[in-house]
Design an enzyme around this catalytic site. Structure first.
Site, PDB file in Angstrom:
ATOM      1  N   ALA A 240       0.952  19.641  71.335  1.00  0.00           N
ATOM      2  CA  ALA A 240       1.812  19.083  70.286  1.00  0.00           C
ATOM      3  C   ALA A 240       2.244  17.652  70.610  1.00  0.00           C
ATOM      4  O   ALA A 240       1.942  17.122  71.681  1.00  0.00           O
ATOM      5  CB  ALA A 240       3.018  19.981  70.098  1.00  0.00           C
ATOM      6  N   HIS A 241       2.985  17.062  69.697  1.00  0.00           N
ATOM      7  CA  HIS A 241       3.388  15.649  69.832  1.00  0.00           C
ATOM      8  C   HIS A 241       4.290  15.422  71.039  1.00  0.00           C
ATOM      9  O   HIS A 241       5.141  16.222  71.359  1.00  0.00           O
ATOM     10  CB  HIS A 241       4.049  15.108  68.569  1.00  0.00           C
ATOM     11  N   ASN A 242       4.066  14.287  71.683  1.00  0.00           N
ATOM     12  CA  ASN A 242       4.887  13.828  72.807  1.00  0.00           C
ATOM     13  C   ASN A 242       4.790  14.703  74.055  1.00  0.00           C
ATOM     14  O   ASN A 242       5.586  14.555  74.975  1.00  0.00           O
ATOM     15  CB  ASN A 242       6.362  13.697  72.387  1.00  0.00           C
ATOM     16  N   SER A 260       6.978  17.701  73.174  1.00  0.00           N
ATOM     17  CA  SER A 260       7.774  16.990  74.181  1.00  0.00           C
ATOM     18  C   SER A 260       7.829  17.678  75.534  1.00  0.00           C
ATOM     19  O   SER A 260       8.605  17.266  76.405  1.00  0.00           O
ATOM     20  CB  SER A 260       9.212  16.759  73.697  1.00  0.00           C
TER      21      SER A 260
END
Lengths: 348, 348, 348
Positions: A240-242, A260
């Site tokens: 997923a993002h980050n 994250s």
């Protein structure tokens, strides 16, 4: 590909035992080898197959002492396993040694392409893309505007890289993987609908990374999603993002890491593992297949299992008792009955 | 993209504090901002970074009182967060503002395409396709015969939509997603083989839906698989045939929903959740990551966890005891021993 | 597609009851059928809908006795269900009856293509590929060098088949599936990095197999990964290197099988199931959704559940107790308290 036993012995600096002119045109396991196949024997456990194999040529250790007659031509080398591995790599290099630029393709005039590329038909290379030397872009890949690729990058057919992403040297990405799709970010509104949070970051993939087929790696909301040097990711994995994945971490198929989260170096995630968002996982952590990591892991090098994950040994012990739970409950029922009797008797 | 602090202040209706001619060309978090970057400070928790950041321009609230000198040029606005969000969207709109029709492409002569489209190279648009205005079809997409697309639809590279499917307005589908593949329907025969059940329905995706990369949504056996208005689906999700997903439902990555199940409105499924077929899930239901929903849920707005899923609080409580199970079993062993002693003594 | 009731009755060898000239142009469930739709009634449970449906034509059993007036034109046949199934297949055959070779495409001059193919635009057919008769290669497929396809193979849009793979007759592969990507094999080095193990085997898919969208099947390290005759695989499934899947086995969506595992014939794996590597699973084994098989299964035809998987009935029983665990623990606490009292009293 067709070589005589003599040719192969020459390549491997070995000696021929048997017909030096016999030919091999493919590689096979010793127990499966047929006419025309080249095989090897390294593990003494498999020695029996040497006397029955139909392989044409078998690579063996110098130290091997035969106990029965052998039909195949033998090539004796110092280390049969490493010699065979060398041939495997050689074989693959030949198979994957594509070059040239096929038609039709779409290459934006502003794109900068390094030396000796392979660019397959139906590949798309966008505006301001830069690509190092010896890259292989198989058919039907999509490389969006402003993407940077290092040297010796291989994108197998149908890989898609969204805009602004950065890919290092010697990276291999398998078919259908998607790099840089939008992170899953939506802000809830009072009426139950959601408003998209723009995802303007990118994905940075460092050197020596391999990514499996149909894996997805989302771009950061802001900043970058990182896949550090030497990471190996299997098929159908979700990043997923980050997220930030530490060096030399290995992630098996169908695992997923929520937004994250930061994995340390040399972490190993088993197949179908899930890791929640916004946590850190210490270096050297190992997580068993299908486990769910729901909290940060600070101690390095430990093994975890279960969903939610607990220490591996605790999980193993609990699993054993879980399978005996109905029996345990019956025992408690029984105890309660006896206690009641004892107490009743006590009263009278 | 390159703007001066003065330009940005003008766009956001803010006031400049510092050099109005300093330039920014990308967006970054305040703790990561370097030369040329534009950042923001909304959460007081991050105020420390304001005094150390290398960002060239920082958007701050009008109300902020500085406690140290600041190197960056500040832009003061009423609400720094919402101003920055506005810029994010603006930035993305520019990045994604593709237009025109690239060559080569395949567009069937019977297809009807609305105003101002973007059609990327290697895209395929089949017979009798209709497409509204302002659609963006990125390279390598496949839109089969008789598909209908609304206005402002974005299909990222390599999306495939099978025949007869219907997609509403403002829908965004990420790379590699497959819409309308055959439902998994096979009838067993007495000899152990299977006969395929023809899947002749379609998929209907209503307005304002977003679908993640490499997600698969199967067509109905008959009738339609529905993804209702405002639904948000993450990457690698599986939606089986004849499923119906209620408005504004959110489904995280790698979740799967089996055939003919109906989700209410505003349901939330965590990552890697599984839901069995042929059940209904009440509106507002929330399911924790990795859980497995094996029965219908009729009560609205409750939270579930575990596989098979039970109420969230019950699952949390059970998980705690599961980790103590070996100890619990020992305690029962001990009790049985004592009881035996008590009974034995009783007898004598 | 537009037929009169009379036409349809003729095709099905049935008799018309009502207006023989009424027209139907699509198929629908009886409870959803509108003007112009053709439906059927087989299950008496749904008879009520016959009297309220807006379908134009309904196929019913000869034996059906009406209890109210019916608006639709009826077609009476021996078996309404099988007649309707026949029409479904007919309908699908027409929908999927693509033929011809679309431009642009890439077909290597050495490729051998059988009679009456469909080759969609942007498809890539490599060197020395051989393809049987009546194959349908939808747009954007990639077939690498030296791949062999049997007769009547359908590859939906964007399927990728790596070099040397072999696909039998009547195989159907859905969009985005990847066949023959590298197995996940890396040898650890003392410094924490990994060296790739060359994956030089292939994938062999036998006759009558169907493979779902975005599923990935890795090539063998050496030798072959096998998908045997009649196997049906759903979407987003992961099959690792050197796996061997027995005839007529069925694998539901998002399941994963680790390397070198061998499944017997007629195995059924539920959705999101995981199976570890290097084990064998006996024929007829059934595994419940989300379960994790961690050990070999030697007894045929049994049902398993849980992670790690135990017998289905044992798992069901354990799950019930798991949900009562906090209560069980309280009961043990209570017992200990009582025992302590009894012992204390005993002492005095």
């Amino acid at each position: 590909m067709q070589f005589t036993a003599k040719d192969i012995a020459f390549m491997l600096n070995g000696t021929v035992e048997g017909d030096p002119l016999v030919e091999a045109n493919h590689l096979a396991k010793i127990e499966e080898g047929g006419n025309g196949s080249l095989s090897f024997l390294a593990n003494p456990k498999y020695e029996q197959y040497l006397y029955t194999t139909n392989a044409s040529v078998v690579i063996v250790n110098n130290s091997l002492q035969l106990t029965s007659p052998v039909k195949a031509t033998l090539i004796r080398v110092e280390n049969a396993y490493s010699s065979f591995t060398l041939l495997l790599e050689q074989y693959n290099t030949i198979k994957l040694n594509k070059s040239g630029v096929e038609e039709p393709h779409f290459i934006h005039k502003s794109a900068k392409i390094g030396a000796t590329p392979y660019i397959g038909a139906f590949s798309y290379i966008g505006q301001d893309v830069t690509m190092g030397d010896n890259c292989k872009i198989y058919p039907g890949c999509y490389i969006a505007d402003n993407v940077k690729l290092g040297n010796n990058v291989t994108l197998f057919p149908g890989v898609k890289v969204y805009f602004d992403c950065i890919i290092g040297d010697n990276v291999v990405i398998h078919s259908g993987a998607v790099i840089g799709s939008d992170g899953f970010g939506f802000a809830p509104n009072p009426d139950g609908t959601y408003t998209k949070v723009a995802q303007i970051g990118n994905v940075v993939i460092e050197d020596d990374v391999e990514i499996g087929a149909n894996t997805t790696i989302d771009r950061a909301t802001m900043g970058s999603t990182y896949v550090r040097k030497g990471v190996k990711i299997d098929n159908l994995v979700q990043i997923a993002h980050n997220v930030d994945i530490g060096q030399n971490t290995v992630i098996a198929a169908q695992a997923g890491i929520a937004g994250s989260t930061k994995l340390g170096e040399n972490v190993m995630l088993g197949g179908q593992v899930g890791v929640v968002g916004h946590i850190t996982i210490a270096r050297g952590t190992q997580v068993q297949a299908q486990s769910g990591v729901s909290r940060k892991i600070t101690e390095e090098g430990k093994r975890w299992a279960g969903s939610p994950a607990i220490s591996y040994t605790a999980d193993m012990r609990s699993n054993v008792v879980v399978s005996r739970l109905p029996e345990l409950e019956k025992r408690v029922n029984e105890l309660e009955k006896i206690i009641k009797e004892l107490k009743d008797r006590d009263v009278h």
